[in-house]
Design a protein around this motif. Structure first.
Motif, PDB file in Angstrom:
ATOM      1  N   THR A 244       0.825  -1.209   0.000  1.00 27.18           N
ATOM      2  CA  THR A 244       0.000   0.000   0.000  1.00 27.18           C
ATOM      3  C   THR A 244       0.858   1.257   0.000  1.00 27.18           C
ATOM      4  N   LEU A 245       0.488   2.193  -0.878  1.00 26.02           N
ATOM      5  CA  LEU A 245       1.126   3.502  -0.953  1.00 26.02           C
ATOM      6  C   LEU A 245       0.209   4.537  -0.310  1.00 26.02           C
ATOM      7  N   LEU A 246       0.780   5.438   0.465  1.00 25.49           N
ATOM      8  CA  LEU A 246       0.064   6.574   1.040  1.00 25.49           C
ATOM      9  C   LEU A 246       0.642   7.834   0.423  1.00 25.49           C
ATOM     10  N   HIS A 247      -0.197   8.593  -0.277  1.00 27.81           N
ATOM     11  CA  HIS A 247       0.336   9.805  -0.916  1.00 27.81           C
ATOM     12  C   HIS A 247      -0.772  10.819  -1.185  1.00 27.81           C
ATOM     13  N   ALA A 248      -0.361  12.086  -1.259  1.00 28.78           N
ATOM     14  CA  ALA A 248      -1.230  13.161  -1.732  1.00 28.78           C
ATOM     15  C   ALA A 248      -1.013  13.271  -3.224  1.00 28.78           C
ATOM     16  N   ASN A 249      -2.083  13.169  -3.994  1.00 27.69           N
ATOM     17  CA  ASN A 249      -1.876  13.119  -5.445  1.00 27.69           C
ATOM     18  C   ASN A 249      -3.002  13.782  -6.215  1.00 27.69           C
ATOM     19  N   ALA A 250      -2.669  14.253  -7.409  1.00 27.81           N
ATOM     20  CA  ALA A 250      -3.635  14.954  -8.250  1.00 27.81           C
ATOM     21  C   ALA A 250      -4.580  13.998  -8.964  1.00 27.81           C
ATOM     22  N   HIS A 251      -4.282  12.691  -8.944  1.00 35.12           N
ATOM     23  CA  HIS A 251      -5.187  11.708  -9.560  1.00 35.12           C
ATOM     24  C   HIS A 251      -6.481  11.626  -8.758  1.00 35.12           C
ATOM     25  N   SER A 252      -6.375  11.511  -7.450  1.00 36.08           N
ATOM     26  CA  SER A 252      -7.564  11.468  -6.596  1.00 36.08           C
ATOM     27  C   SER A 252      -7.904  12.835  -6.019  1.00 36.08           C
ATOM     28  N   MET A 253      -6.974  13.794  -6.155  1.00 35.29           N
ATOM     29  CA  MET A 253      -7.094  15.142  -5.591  1.00 35.29           C
ATOM     30  C   MET A 253      -7.239  15.116  -4.073  1.00 35.29           C
ATOM     31  N   SER A 254      -6.530  14.169  -3.440  1.00 33.93           N
ATOM     32  CA  SER A 254      -6.603  14.050  -1.987  1.00 33.93           C
ATOM     33  C   SER A 254      -5.468  13.158  -1.495  1.00 33.93           C
ATOM     34  N   VAL A 255      -5.379  13.033  -0.180  1.00 33.07           N
ATOM     35  CA  VAL A 255      -4.462  12.084   0.448  1.00 33.07           C
ATOM     36  C   VAL A 255      -5.181  10.742   0.541  1.00 33.07           C
ATOM     37  N   VAL A 256      -4.574   9.695  -0.035  1.00 30.11           N
ATOM     38  CA  VAL A 256      -5.247   8.397  -0.100  1.00 30.11           C
ATOM     39  C   VAL A 256      -4.268   7.256   0.142  1.00 30.11           C
ATOM     40  N   HIS A 257      -4.823   6.123   0.522  1.00 30.40           N
ATOM     41  CA  HIS A 257      -4.148   4.839   0.402  1.00 30.40           C
ATOM     42  C   HIS A 257      -4.469   4.294  -0.989  1.00 30.40           C
ATOM     43  N   GLU A 258      -3.464   3.766  -1.666  1.00 30.86           N
ATOM     44  CA  GLU A 258      -3.656   3.195  -2.998  1.00 30.86           C
ATOM     45  C   GLU A 258      -2.822   1.921  -3.093  1.00 30.86           C
ATOM     46  N   PRO A 259      -3.357   0.861  -3.710  1.00 30.73           N
ATOM     47  CA  PRO A 259      -2.536  -0.340  -3.904  1.00 30.73           C
ATOM     48  C   PRO A 259      -1.206   0.025  -4.556  1.00 30.73           C
ATOM     49  N   LEU A 260      -0.114  -0.422  -3.956  1.00 35.09           N
ATOM     50  CA  LEU A 260       1.216   0.028  -4.359  1.00 35.09           C
ATOM     51  C   LEU A 260       1.516  -0.273  -5.820  1.00 35.09           C
ATOM     52  N   GLN A 261       1.341  -1.518  -6.234  1.00 27.93           N
ATOM     53  CA  GLN A 261       1.685  -1.879  -7.605  1.00 27.93           C
ATOM     54  C   GLN A 261       0.772  -1.197  -8.610  1.00 27.93           C
ATOM     55  N   ALA A 262      -0.482  -1.005  -8.247  1.00 27.12           N
ATOM     56  CA  ALA A 262      -1.401  -0.290  -9.144  1.00 27.12           C
ATOM     57  C   ALA A 262      -0.948   1.148  -9.334  1.00 27.12           C
TER      58      ALA A 262
END
Length: 283
Positions: A244-262
């Protein structure tokens, strides 16, 4: 020289640069604190674009004030730029505590039900000078008057947290804001910096600086663990767990958990492979 860390604008420079740059005047500067709620923008030029943000109570060394703008640098990381002078005030007392919850409210009276009380929203990482405490409230110096903050929302400034990812996870759902450094809006490097600083880890402001300075580079194929960092061109994220990756990103426009490999595959598809895997040596 990188203007972000160059304490000179040609007209004035910090005295430490006396043998390195040309300037009309050299000075030690005067330390001020941000007192305009809840934060101040640090801009690349007067009335220019925002580079970063400095939170309530954090310090800024002013080298020059001209036409309503203060030039200097943030003490937390040395980032240079311009802040509206009206957002800064002399340091009357040293900060003693910082906000450890995502957001809190500083009230003009110590009463949750006082509907006419003034209130100031403060972000995780904001710094305050506590003058008194009881079981429920901390009395803090405010601008222009005394304020009250729930005591459970504060910790002494010198107390360091152990897990930067746990700090960053308090900001899940926070809106993505380019150059943001707070619970009201944050970007990828802001999320890394606010968590590192809570743990006593020195950390610069932007992702390219962080890629150059933070941690030890991991060899390809090294199993990832909580607290590792992944760097792309212009982006950085925390490893929350090996999947799992935790990051602030413009794809979701928020701070999220995202599957790391995805996340790795999605960003690679945009033309940006991972440039560096790093492990913070403090962990």
């Amino acid at each position: 020289m990188d203007r972000r860390t160059l304490w000179s604008n040609g007209a004035v420079a910090h005295i430490s640069l006396q043998d390195e740059v040309t300037a009309e005047r050299f000075t030690d500067g005067e330390v001020r604190r941000v007192t305009y709620p809840p934060l101040a923008s640090l801009c690349k030029s007067p009335m220019g674009n925002r580079d970063r943000e400095i939170l309530w109570g954090q310090s800024f060394n002013v080298l020059e004030t001209d036409k309503g703008w203060a030039f200097g640098y943030a003490l937390r990381d040395g980032y240079a730029g311009y802040i509206e002078a009206q957002m800064l005030a002399p340091v009357e007392a040293q900060a003693t505590h910082r906000i450890t919850v995502r957001q809190t409210m500083a009230l003009s009276v110590p009463d949750l039900k006082a509907t006419k009380a003034e209130h100031v929203a403060l972000s995780l990482g904001s710094e305050v000078c506590v003058t008194d405490t009881d079981d429920k409230w901390a009395t803090v110096m405010g601008a222009p008057h005394t304020l009250y903050i729930p005591a459970s929302h504060l910790t002494p400034l010198n107390d360091k947290e152990a897990d930067p990812v746990a700090v960053a996870e308090r900001l899940l759902g926070t809106p993505y804001v380019w150059g943001g450094n707070s619970a009201f809006g944050i970007d990828c490097s802001g999320l890394v910096q606010i968590a590192c600083h809570a743990c006593g880890i020195a950390c610069p402001g932007d992702s390219d600086q962080q890629m150059a300075q933070l941690g030890e580079t991991l060899d390809p194929g090294t199993p990832l663990q909580r607290g590792d960092l992944l760097f792309w061109k212009g982006h950085v994220g925390w490893v929350s767990d090996p999947d799992t990756l935790l990051h602030a990103n413009a794809h979701s426009m928020s701070v999220v958990h995202e599957p790391l490999q995805a996340a790795i595959q999605r960003i690679a598809a945009q033309g940006d492979p991972v440039l560096r895997y790093a492990r913070l040596t403090r962990l």
